[in-house]
Design a protein around this motif. Sequence first.
Motif, short mmCIF file in Angstrom:
data_model
loop_
_atom_site.label_atom_id
_atom_site.label_comp_id
_atom_site.label_asym_id
_atom_site.label_seq_id
_atom_site.Cartn_x
_atom_site.Cartn_y
_atom_site.Cartn_z
N PHE A 182 -15.30 -26.62 -21.22
CA PHE A 182 -14.21 -27.24 -21.97
C PHE A 182 -13.26 -27.97 -21.02
O PHE A 182 -12.71 -27.38 -20.09
N LEU A 183 -13.10 -29.27 -21.29
CA LEU A 183 -12.32 -30.14 -20.42
C LEU A 183 -11.06 -30.63 -21.12
O LEU A 183 -11.04 -30.79 -22.35
N ASN A 184 -10.03 -30.91 -20.32
CA ASN A 184 -8.84 -31.54 -20.86
C ASN A 184 -8.95 -33.06 -20.75
O ASN A 184 -10.01 -33.58 -20.35
N ARG A 185 -7.91 -33.78 -21.07
CA ARG A 185 -7.97 -35.24 -21.07
C ARG A 185 -8.12 -35.83 -19.67
O ARG A 185 -8.51 -36.98 -19.53
N ARG A 186 -7.81 -35.04 -18.66
CA ARG A 186 -7.98 -35.50 -17.27
C ARG A 186 -9.37 -35.18 -16.73
O ARG A 186 -9.66 -35.45 -15.57
N GLY A 187 -10.22 -34.62 -17.58
CA GLY A 187 -11.56 -34.29 -17.15
C GLY A 187 -11.65 -33.02 -16.33
O GLY A 187 -12.66 -32.75 -15.69
N GLU A 188 -10.59 -32.22 -16.36
CA GLU A 188 -10.55 -30.97 -15.60
C GLU A 188 -10.73 -29.79 -16.54
O GLU A 188 -10.60 -29.92 -17.76
N ARG A 189 -11.02 -28.64 -15.96
CA ARG A 189 -11.17 -27.43 -16.77
C ARG A 189 -9.88 -27.17 -17.55
O ARG A 189 -8.79 -27.18 -16.99
N LEU A 190 -10.02 -26.94 -18.83
CA LEU A 190 -8.87 -26.64 -19.67
C LEU A 190 -8.23 -25.33 -19.21
O LEU A 190 -8.93 -24.36 -18.90
N THR A 191 -6.92 -25.29 -19.16
CA THR A 191 -6.22 -24.09 -18.72
C THR A 191 -5.91 -23.17 -19.90
O THR A 191 -5.98 -23.57 -21.07
N ARG A 192 -5.55 -21.95 -19.56
CA ARG A 192 -5.15 -20.99 -20.58
C ARG A 192 -3.94 -21.51 -21.36
O ARG A 192 -3.88 -21.41 -22.58
N GLN A 193 -2.99 -22.09 -20.62
CA GLN A 193 -1.79 -22.61 -21.27
C GLN A 193 -2.13 -23.79 -22.18
O GLN A 193 -1.56 -23.92 -23.27
N GLY A 194 -3.08 -24.62 -21.74
CA GLY A 194 -3.50 -25.74 -22.56
C GLY A 194 -4.13 -25.29 -23.86
O GLY A 194 -3.85 -25.83 -24.94
N LEU A 195 -4.98 -24.28 -23.78
CA LEU A 195 -5.62 -23.76 -24.99
C LEU A 195 -4.59 -23.15 -25.93
O LEU A 195 -4.66 -23.32 -27.15
N TRP A 196 -3.63 -22.44 -25.35
CA TRP A 196 -2.60 -21.80 -26.16
C TRP A 196 -1.78 -22.85 -26.92
O TRP A 196 -1.45 -22.68 -28.10
#
Length: 306
Positions: free
Chosen positions: A214-228
């Motif tokens: 699962f990636l964020n908009r920057r193409g990096e691994r999504l963080t716990r805070q991002g998922l929350w």
Amino acid sequence: MKADIDNFLNYLVVEKGFSGNTREAYHNDLSQLADFAEKCLSNRNAQHLWDNFNRQDMLSYLLDLKERKYAVTTVVRKLAAAKSFFSFQVDENKVRQNPTENIESPKVGKPLPGAISVSQVKLLLEQPTKTSAPEAKRDRAMLELLYASGMRVSELINLDIEDLDCNEAQVRCFGKGRKERIVPIYPQAARAAGEYINEIRHRLLRDESEKALFLNRRGERLTRQGLWQILKEYARQAGLSDMVTPHTLRHSFATHMLNGGADLRSVQELLGHANISTTQIYTHLTSEHIRKAYDSAHPRAKSNPR
């Protein structure tokens, strides 16, 4: 003082196999303790502050936490971190005595995990389907996987793409202490994950060497805070803001599995609990289901005797 803390944290990760999240929690708690110790001992001209931090200082620290209205569970966690740290310092001959020795933790009533109903889960999982944004398919896959597997949020965001097998409808995840387990998932979750991988993930990808599922908009691994943050927004849209936390789908998974007839040992394995006593807390949430099963099955409970 910072070097002592860093040395201890490295020990937790390398020797004890603690996760990055646990390391960060210990770092925050011990840094707060170090700040208190420095203020407490500033007038003693001590060369090694930890060795001059005594039992009375530790009790003063706990009193300070209480006066600052910290929750009992937070105080218990901070004391546990201090106990582990000073025990390590004694073993390493950095301090002569453990200032936390014989200090008992405050008693904490174990809260029941928060679960939502099957219909509420359905409502929450439907929210990403109401938008055409590309990330919505990623979000739907994440929510479906959380509910399908009972994974912890930290386990989900640490998944690599190779850990998910949509054809076999199963996922490999690593729990506490890097303990591996294979968890089956229902077909709808496998389809949602497959759609995300085939249609969306490559659009988010910036670096072909990135293995994160699962990636964020920057193409990096999504963080716990991002998922929350993502989960909170869908909970708001579903009218469930006050009922949903990062672990709500995990708790709901366990409760609904037990209500559906799954045995406790199987749920223990699926959740990755080392001890079944941890899983047993969910049995308190199934009393209504048990009552209905009893009333419908017991010959003397099926009808009221006249």
